[in-house]
Scaffold this motif. Structure first.
Motif, PDB file in Angstrom:
ATOM      1  N   ASP A  41      -4.421  -0.714 -10.847  1.00  0.00           N
ATOM      2  CA  ASP A  41      -3.092  -0.758 -11.443  1.00  0.00           C
ATOM      3  C   ASP A  41      -3.202  -0.153 -12.834  1.00  0.00           C
ATOM      4  O   ASP A  41      -4.027  -0.594 -13.637  1.00  0.00           O
ATOM      5  N   LEU A  42      -2.350   0.827 -13.122  1.00  0.00           N
ATOM      6  CA  LEU A  42      -2.417   1.550 -14.385  1.00  0.00           C
ATOM      7  C   LEU A  42      -1.158   1.306 -15.209  1.00  0.00           C
ATOM      8  O   LEU A  42      -0.056   1.243 -14.660  1.00  0.00           O
ATOM      9  N   GLU A  43      -1.343   1.207 -16.504  1.00  0.00           N
ATOM     10  CA  GLU A  43      -0.216   1.103 -17.427  1.00  0.00           C
ATOM     11  C   GLU A  43      -0.604   1.804 -18.721  1.00  0.00           C
ATOM     12  O   GLU A  43      -1.297   1.233 -19.566  1.00  0.00           O
ATOM     13  N   ALA A  44      -0.174   3.051 -18.836  1.00  0.00           N
ATOM     14  CA  ALA A  44      -0.497   3.846 -20.019  1.00  0.00           C
ATOM     15  C   ALA A  44       0.672   3.828 -20.991  1.00  0.00           C
ATOM     16  O   ALA A  44       1.831   3.933 -20.579  1.00  0.00           O
ATOM     17  N   LYS A  45       0.355   3.683 -22.279  1.00  0.00           N
ATOM     18  CA  LYS A  45       1.367   3.702 -23.337  1.00  0.00           C
ATOM     19  C   LYS A  45       0.865   4.643 -24.431  1.00  0.00           C
ATOM     20  O   LYS A  45      -0.228   4.440 -24.975  1.00  0.00           O
ATOM     21  N   TYR A  46       1.682   5.663 -24.704  1.00  0.00           N
ATOM     22  CA  TYR A  46       1.296   6.665 -25.699  1.00  0.00           C
ATOM     23  C   TYR A  46       2.536   7.455 -26.092  1.00  0.00           C
ATOM     24  O   TYR A  46       3.651   7.073 -25.736  1.00  0.00           O
TER      25      TYR A  46
END
Length: 152
Positions: free
Chosen positions: A66-71
């Motif tokens: 499960d991925l959750e990228a914040k940028y």
């Protein structure tokens, strides 16, 4: 009648990534944090990925990630766009192990799909907040490439 779904390619985000930090097994899976070091945006929007943010992952026992990228990225004309990108990555265990070791794997052999959401205060890019997007992505040893498609 309900409109048919279709997608249209819009742009590509190439994010350079750093070394993985692991918080270990948390009860939900192994928590991993991968820093985003910069990169570029090409296509209908052009610019640079800003050198901060991270991908926060949970690796489940079956190796589903499960991925959750914040940028954020900055367009060539100076707009800053915040990105929150959630998705999953899954494939054969031996190929996922190669990715973990930083080895190259043919992206076609790994299912890696995301749903990016965007926020910006710049009027000329508000349309990013008024549409739904889906993406197909590929993990390379030093970067992640995300092809963003608008759902029509």
């Amino acid at each position: 009648m309900v409109p048919q779904l279709a997608t249209k390619y819009v742009f590509t985000i190439t994010a350079r990534v750093g070394a993985v930090t692991s918080a270990g097994e948390t009860g939900h899976g192994v928590r991993r944090i991968i820093p985003i070091l910069g990169g570029e945006v090409t296509g209908a929007i052009t610019g640079k990925v800003l050198p901060f943010g991270a991908d926060f992952q949970i690796v489940r026992p079956d190796e589903l990630i499960d991925l959750e990228a914040k940028y954020a990225f900055e367009t060539d004309d100076g707009a800053v766009v915040y990105v929150e990108n959630r998705g999953i990555r899954f494939g054969p265990a031996e190929l996922l192990e190669k990715l973990k070791r930083g080895e190259a794997v043919d992206p076609k052999l790994i299912y890696f799909r995301t749903v990016p959401k965007f926020e910006t205060g710049q009027e000329r890019y508000r349309w990013l907040m008024q549409r739904i997007f889906v993406a197909s992505a590929a993990r390379h040893p030093d970067r992640v490439v995300v092809d963003v498609h608008e759902v029509l």
